[in-house]
Design a protein around this motif. Structure first.
Motif, mmCIF file in Angstrom:
data_model
loop_
_atom_site.group_PDB
_atom_site.id
_atom_site.type_symbol
_atom_site.label_atom_id
_atom_site.label_comp_id
_atom_site.label_asym_id
_atom_site.label_seq_id
_atom_site.Cartn_x
_atom_site.Cartn_y
_atom_site.Cartn_z
ATOM 1 N N LEU A 25 -3.991 12.208 -6.703
ATOM 2 C CA LEU A 25 -4.447 11.456 -7.870
ATOM 3 C C LEU A 25 -3.353 10.542 -8.413
ATOM 4 C CD1 LEU A 25 -6.539 11.061 -10.237
ATOM 5 C CD2 LEU A 25 -5.378 12.989 -11.357
ATOM 6 N N ARG A 26 -3.720 9.281 -8.644
ATOM 7 C CA ARG A 26 -2.842 8.296 -9.279
ATOM 8 C C ARG A 26 -3.464 7.867 -10.607
ATOM 9 N NH1 ARG A 26 0.647 4.870 -5.831
ATOM 10 N NH2 ARG A 26 0.796 5.794 -3.751
ATOM 11 N N ASP A 28 -4.182 4.983 -11.588
ATOM 12 C CA ASP A 28 -5.214 3.961 -11.386
ATOM 13 C C ASP A 28 -6.580 4.578 -11.105
ATOM 14 O OD1 ASP A 28 -3.374 1.994 -11.780
ATOM 15 O OD2 ASP A 28 -3.118 1.484 -9.663
ATOM 16 N N ASP A 29 -6.597 5.847 -10.663
ATOM 17 C CA ASP A 29 -7.862 6.523 -10.371
ATOM 18 C C ASP A 29 -8.549 7.056 -11.626
ATOM 19 O OD1 ASP A 29 -7.501 6.302 -7.536
ATOM 20 O OD2 ASP A 29 -6.177 8.052 -7.576
ATOM 21 N N LYS A 32 -12.100 5.706 -13.203
ATOM 22 C CA LYS A 32 -13.253 6.064 -12.379
ATOM 23 C C LYS A 32 -13.512 7.565 -12.419
ATOM 24 C CE LYS A 32 -16.547 5.723 -9.343
ATOM 25 N NZ LYS A 32 -17.873 5.188 -9.750
ATOM 26 N N LEU A 33 -12.423 8.352 -12.443
ATOM 27 C CA LEU A 33 -12.571 9.803 -12.494
ATOM 28 C C LEU A 33 -13.242 10.237 -13.792
ATOM 29 C CD1 LEU A 33 -11.766 12.311 -10.803
ATOM 30 C CD2 LEU A 33 -9.699 12.450 -12.193
ATOM 31 N N VAL A 92 -7.762 13.377 -4.907
ATOM 32 C CA VAL A 92 -8.988 12.621 -5.156
ATOM 33 C C VAL A 92 -9.759 12.500 -3.849
ATOM 34 C CG1 VAL A 92 -9.892 10.340 -5.715
ATOM 35 C CG2 VAL A 92 -8.094 11.336 -7.117
ATOM 36 N N ARG A 94 -12.659 10.637 -1.689
ATOM 37 C CA ARG A 94 -13.481 9.436 -1.567
ATOM 38 C C ARG A 94 -14.414 9.559 -0.367
ATOM 39 N NH1 ARG A 94 -8.891 7.275 -4.004
ATOM 40 N NH2 ARG A 94 -9.389 5.861 -5.743
ATOM 41 N N LEU A 99 -15.054 7.105 -5.014
ATOM 42 C CA LEU A 99 -14.520 8.335 -5.582
ATOM 43 C C LEU A 99 -15.679 9.256 -5.963
ATOM 44 C CD1 LEU A 99 -11.554 8.446 -8.097
ATOM 45 C CD2 LEU A 99 -13.353 10.163 -8.095
#
Length: 231
Positions: A25-26, A28-29, A32-33, A92, A94, A99
């Motif tokens: 997980l970053r 930037d995710d 959306k998460l 994460v 995908r 995602l």
């Protein structure tokens, strides 16, 4: 200049098996998460799958007490406390680039125990597609082949037939029950958890080949001897 992956090697980890990809997980995710959680995780007719009903907290962006701030603390804490004697990979998931959920891999004193624990969840719209089984197969294969784990443990609340089915398909065997406490929207309750365990002998691998990138750097970061792994 150093890259972020060189500073924190887990960011370079990629575990893939068509059509899934797992990465750490970053930040930037996170947007959306958060939207994925808001769209729903829990199947209405199945038991609440978590120790705490974090996914049902009031949506209150910018507030210190509501979702997603409370979950951000948890996700960020996993990085801040990452160490060879106890670590957690928040991966994460995908599906064909979208995602769809998260797969956790956690270990304590791994050098001595060679034991890892898994936990996962999917957005409700992505249930019933075989994704839950495949993401577990990918992370278990990584644990055995790249980290040299001897066994992978997991568990599910008794009555959660979907989670039980995934465990059976991946080759987990029953490993005893225990009474645990859940913190739900309606208060604290006691429930039965079924513990399960899979070993290289019982593991049912995915049909497609698993591809892993960045494993060497992660092993060095965790102090895992390459010679002791199956890779």
């Amino acid at each position: 200049m150093l890259t972020l992956e060189e500073v924190f090697p887990p960011f370079a980890l990629r575990i893939a098996g068509a059509p899934l990809e797992l990465r750490v997980l970053r930040d930037d995710d996170l947007p959306k998460l958060v939207e994925l959680v808001r769209a729903g995780i829990q199947v209405p007719d199945l038991p609440m799958p978590f120790l705490q009903a974090w996914h049902e907290e009031p949506f209150a962006p910018g507030s210190p007490d509501g979702f997603p701030t409370t979950s951000l603390r948890w996700w960020w804490t996993q990085r801040a406390t990452f160490a060879p004697d106890e670590w957690r990979l928040a991966l994460v998931v995908r599906h064909e680039g979208e995602l769809v959920g998260m797969q956790d891999l956690h270990a304590k004193d791994f050098a001595q125990t060679r034991n890892v624990m898994t936990g996962s969840w999917l957005g409700r719209a992505h249930h019933g597609m075989g994704i839950g089984t495949l993401m577990r197969q990918l992370v278990v294969a990584f644990s055995f082949d790249e980290l040299g784990a001897d066994q992978c443990e997991s568990g599910y609340i008794v009555g959660n037939h979907a989670s039980a089915s995934v465990s059976r398909k991946v080759g987990y065997l029953d490993n005893g029950r225990r009474r645990i406490v859940q913190r739900t929207r309606h208060g604290t309750v006691g429930v039965d958890e079924q513990r399960v365990v899979v070993t290289p002998t019982t593991f049912v691998r995915a049909e497609d080949q698993v591809s892993v990138e960045g494993a060497n750097a992660v092993r060095r970061f965790l102090g895992i001897d390459h010679k002791s792994t199956g890779a």
